[in-house]
Structure formats: C-alpha cells, structure tokens
Design a protein around this motif. Structure first.
Motif, PDB file in Angstrom:
ATOM      1  N   LEU A 134      48.058  39.116  39.550  1.00  0.00           N
ATOM      2  CA  LEU A 134      47.625  39.155  41.013  1.00  0.00           C
ATOM      3  C   LEU A 134      46.480  40.115  40.957  1.00  0.00           C
ATOM      4  CD1 LEU A 134      51.370  39.766  42.431  1.00  0.00           C
ATOM      5  CD2 LEU A 134      49.813  37.754  42.729  1.00  0.00           C
ATOM      6  N   PRO A 135      45.354  39.833  41.846  1.00  0.00           N
ATOM      7  CA  PRO A 135      45.304  38.446  42.370  1.00  0.00           C
ATOM      8  C   PRO A 135      45.124  37.168  41.356  1.00  0.00           C
ATOM      9  CG  PRO A 135      43.281  39.566  42.782  1.00  0.00           C
ATOM     10  CD  PRO A 135      44.237  40.665  42.061  1.00  0.00           C
ATOM     11  N   GLU A 136      45.235  36.051  41.964  1.00  0.00           N
ATOM     12  CA  GLU A 136      45.299  34.915  41.068  1.00  0.00           C
ATOM     13  C   GLU A 136      43.525  34.672  40.761  1.00  0.00           C
ATOM     14  OE1 GLU A 136      46.826  31.516  42.910  1.00  0.00           O
ATOM     15  OE2 GLU A 136      48.872  32.229  42.685  1.00  0.00           O
ATOM     16  N   ARG A 137      42.731  35.257  41.333  1.00  0.00           N
ATOM     17  CA  ARG A 137      41.423  34.980  40.928  1.00  0.00           C
ATOM     18  C   ARG A 137      40.994  36.682  40.887  1.00  0.00           C
ATOM     19  NH1 ARG A 137      39.468  29.900  41.134  1.00  0.00           N
ATOM     20  NH2 ARG A 137      37.186  30.449  40.955  1.00  0.00           N
ATOM     21  N   CYS A 138      39.784  36.883  39.867  1.00  0.00           N
ATOM     22  CA  CYS A 138      39.390  38.206  40.146  1.00  0.00           C
ATOM     23  C   CYS A 138      38.064  38.368  40.605  1.00  0.00           C
ATOM     24  CB  CYS A 138      39.255  38.715  38.411  1.00  0.00           C
ATOM     25  SG  CYS A 138      38.545  40.431  38.195  1.00  0.00           S
ATOM     26  N   ALA A 139      38.043  38.787  41.991  1.00  0.00           N
ATOM     27  CA  ALA A 139      36.638  38.740  42.640  1.00  0.00           C
ATOM     28  C   ALA A 139      35.918  40.118  42.380  1.00  0.00           C
ATOM     29  CB  ALA A 139      37.156  38.705  44.105  1.00  0.00           C
ATOM     30  N   LEU A 140      34.895  40.116  42.114  1.00  0.00           N
ATOM     31  CA  LEU A 140      33.845  41.079  41.880  1.00  0.00           C
ATOM     32  C   LEU A 140      32.619  41.059  42.701  1.00  0.00           C
ATOM     33  CD1 LEU A 140      33.729  41.219  37.961  1.00  0.00           C
ATOM     34  CD2 LEU A 140      35.442  42.624  39.470  1.00  0.00           C
ATOM     35  N   ASP A 141      32.693  42.335  43.512  1.00  0.00           N
ATOM     36  CA  ASP A 141      31.304  42.178  44.239  1.00  0.00           C
ATOM     37  C   ASP A 141      30.783  43.444  44.441  1.00  0.00           C
ATOM     38  OD1 ASP A 141      33.215  43.665  46.286  1.00  0.00           O
ATOM     39  OD2 ASP A 141      33.561  41.555  46.991  1.00  0.00           O
TER      40      ASP A 141
END
Length: 462
Positions: free
Chosen positions: A223-230
């Motif tokens: 969790l989360p199911e995708r690792c979002a990097l910004d």
C-alpha cells in the motif's frame, strides 16, 4: 525400480570407525604357503555378505589398502532399491536437479556398514589378502533401528512445522520441515510410509510438498499499490508491505518473515533485507530512485537465504530451496518530473538571442528527460532563471574572440528555496567576426550545459 550400487567412499568411512570390532584375529596373519579356500575361490553364503580384498605388498600401505578393498567388495554385495514413488525417484527425474545433487543424495542413501567382522587374512611374499563378512540378519536389524530413529525425528519435525504455520511463524515452519527432510535423507529412496495424526503418508514426499506449499501460499501486498514519486513528495515515498499465509479457508499474518526489497537507484541498485513485524507488516521508504531507468519497479521477495539456517549442509539445501517457487511482488514506480517555468535573458554583444540561445537547448534536453514546461509561474514546481551575455575578447591574426558568461538558478516555487544553481564563465568563441564568435561561444556552452545541467538536476532532485 532402479538399482544403485553402493559407493565405496561411505563404506571405507564407516569401516574405519568399526575396525576395533574386528578383534585380535586381525593381528594373526595366516602366512601359510598354501592358499586358503577363500583365496582360491570366493565363499558363497546365504547368511552373510562377503568381502575379499587383495593388495600387492609392494605398496607401503598394503594392509590398509587390502582392508579397504575388502570392505568395498563387501559393500558391492549390498544394493539399495529406489522405490518408484519415493522422493529420490521424483527428484532424480526432475530436470531442475543436477547430477551432482542426486549423486550426493544417493551417496547418503547407500548403506553404512556396521557390524562387520574380520574372518581371516593371508599373505605370501607378494600379496596380502583380507576376508570380511557381515551377518545379513544383523545388518537388517541395525538398518531398521537407524531408519526408525530417523523417521521418528523427521515426523516430529514435520508435525511441529504444521503447528508453526498455524501460529503464523513461517520461518520456523520452513526450518523444521527442512531439518526433518534432511534428517531422513538416507531413506529418500525407500518406503517411508508413517502415520501422522490419522493419515498414512509417504513422509519425504509429504515434507517436500509441505515446503512447496509454504512458499506458494505466501501472499505479499503493498500500500499504495503503485509507488508514485514526484516533486511534491521529494521523490521519496513511504510504503507499507504486508505478508500473509493464505490457506484453503483462512489467511494468517506472517510475523518476522524475512523479505528482500530492491529497486534501481542512483549509483546502483538498492537492496534491503528486513523482517515483518508481529502483525506481518513492514514499513519501507523508497527514495533516490534512478529517474533515468525505464520502467523502474520495486521488487519484494521472500528472503530464502534468511530462511535457511547456516548450519544445514548446502549440498542438500541449495538445490531443494532452488526448486521452490519464490513469492514475489512487483510494484510499479511512477515518476512525475517537475513542471518548469523558464525566464531567460540572453544577449550576444547586447543584442537578444532567441532561436540559438542556451535556453532553447536546455529546454529541449529537459523536455526529453520528462520535465514539463508551463506558461505561467503559478503552474510550475520550479522557477528557472537563465541569464547569458557575451563580451569582446579581442582580435588576433584576423580572428575575433568573444567570451560568454552564463548563470542559471532553479527555485522551488512554493518555498522559494534554491534547488540548483550554476553556470559557466568565460566560454570562448572564435570566428571571423565578433557576432559569429559570440554564437560560437553559445554553441559550445550549450553543449556542455546540456550534459552538466541534467546530471546536477537529477542529483538535486534526489
């Protein structure tokens, strides 16, 4: 059914441990000129296994060599049948198990010689002979006792492994199953049916099947199911991993489960080995991901090295563990590059530079790397300010020299903090007039900055 000839190595090792059982007759060597009957012709017996050994006396160790040869001969009379439904038969037919592994298993499955006795020795001027025998009934009794002990130990370990799974302790269950299987490795080729609870099972196959279930029943989640990097999270993300053992009717959290976590990072791959907590969870931080790697992902795997105790013989554990399905979790890493508002002031000897300026080169390069340029400062993550100008540097032999100075800054729009700054001073351009020399300097500086700026920017973001 397959027949396996007993290997001489184990026989020799076993006989050295039993030489004192031969009795005083070993020192009373028959030196008669006439060969005894057992030298002239091999004895045949329904009650005993027979071993006859010969060695030339030209060897320094002729006595020991003759004994070794006699024991090898004794071993060759004893064969072990590999049952068609046994684990050894199954492993031998799997392509995933190489010849060295099955050979090692067969070696340990061969008979260990105990209870043999020295019957007689004979020598003449050139030869030394040894005669051993082993009671078939005594051999069968010793073998049955040893097998019962090994199967009892393996059964106990197997039962405790099942109890550990119920408690959510997969690490202990795996260790107990593996130890149970290795405890009975000498009997992987034979009949090993035992009663476990109310069931009759072929023990080695059952334990091996249980090892396979232990790994294939592990479910990993993130969790989360995708690792979002910004830019907003500083290209750093907290992730929650969880591990469960999913059975036919229930799911249990797996406490203290060793996991291996890896992802691509600047300077090389990051690899971490950590254990889940009492609730089967693990918090990790994904950071410093290499922003230039295509389609990066976070890989979570069951750490098999941590599951296998170091005191277990890798000759047996590595191929066994290598044949198991290792649970994995692949988490996509999504990277969103910053939005940039650029303000550029560029001149060549006081005149504005547009299409050939450094700002255009940098914009093209940053766009190619995923940066997005916006038209309004309020829509940007980074505010880029670029200034560049040239000055005359003199003339010599008909060539004109111009010097270019470039400076840039990137600021965090929200905080006003300088994220990156740099530039170049005194970049030299040489041409047939000052204007062309200035554009020559712009070209050189742009080529250098395209490379230097990207490297510096990636380091600053990470």
């Amino acid at each position: 059914m397959k027949r396996i000839l007993l290997l001489s190595l184990l026989a020799f090792g076993a006989c050295k441990g039993r030489q004192n059982t031969a009795g005083p007759a070993e020192t009373q060597v028959n030196t008669g000129a006439e060969k005894p009957s057992w030298v002239r012709g091999r004895p045949v017996s329904d009650q005993d296994y027979v071993g006859i050994g010969l060695c030339p006396k030209s060897r320094v160790d002729f006595q020991e060599s003759a004994k070794k040869n006699a024991l090898n001969d004794l071993v060759s009379e004893i064969t072990v049948r590999v049952e068609g439904n046994s684990l050894l038969y199954t492993l031998d037919r799997k392509d995933s198990f190489d010849e060295s592994f099955t050979s090692a298993i067969k070696t340990t499955a061969n008979e260990q010689i105990e209870g043999h006795e020295l019957v007689d020795t004979w020598q003449n001027d050139t030869e030394y002979w040894v005669y051993y025998r082993l009671s078939k009934a005594e051999h069968a009794r010793i073998k049955a006792e040893r097998k019962a002990k090994a199967l009892g130990q393996a059964t106990d370990g197997f039962v405790r492994a099942r109890q550990s799974v119920v408690a959510g302790d997969l690490k202990s269950a795996f260790d107990q199953d593996l130890r149970a299987l290795i405890a009975m490795k000498e009997y992987w080729g034979g009949n090993d049916v035992v009663t476990v609870g109310t069931e009759q099972v072929s023990l080695a196959n059952e334990i091996f099947s249980d090892l396979q279930k232990l790994t294939t029943s592990v479910r990993l989640a993130a969790l989360p199911e995708r690792c979002a990097l910004d830019f907003a999270n500083g290209y750093r993300r907290e992730m929650l991993l969880s591990a469960q053992f999913v059975g036919s009717n229930s799911a249990r959290d797996l406490a203290q489960l060793p996991l291996s976590i890896s992802y691509p990072a600047g300077g090389g791959k990051v690899t971490e080995n950590k254990n889940t907590d009492a609730e089967g969870r693990l918090h990790i931080t994904v950071q410093r991901v290499d922003l230039e790697v295509p389609s990066p992902e976070l890989l979570v795997r069951l750490d098999m090295d941590a599951l296998v105790s170091k005191d277990l013989d890798p000759t047996f554990t590595k191929p066994l563990v290598g044949s198991l399905t290792i649970p994995e979790l692949h988490v996509a890493i999504d990277r969103t590059m910053p939005r940039v508002f650029m303000q550029a002031t560029e001149t060549n000897l006081g005149r504005p530079v547009t299409d050939a300026g450094i700002g255009l080169m940098l914009r093209e390069e940053l766009t190619r790397r995923g940066f997005r340029f916006v038209e309004r400062p309020a829509d940007a993550d980074l505010l880029m300010n670029l200034t560049s100008s040239t000055r005359e540097g003199g003339m010599s032999n008909g060539f004109f020299t111009v010097m270019l100075d470039v400076a840039y800054t990137f600021k965090n729009r929200r905080s006003g903090e300088v994220v990156l700054e740099g530039g170049k001073a005194g970049v030299k351009g040489i041409q047939l007039d000052y204007a062309k020399a200035g554009m020559d300097a712009y070209k050189k500086a742009g080529q250098d900055l395209r490379k230097d700026l990207i490297t510096a920017m990636m380091n600053a973001l990470l």
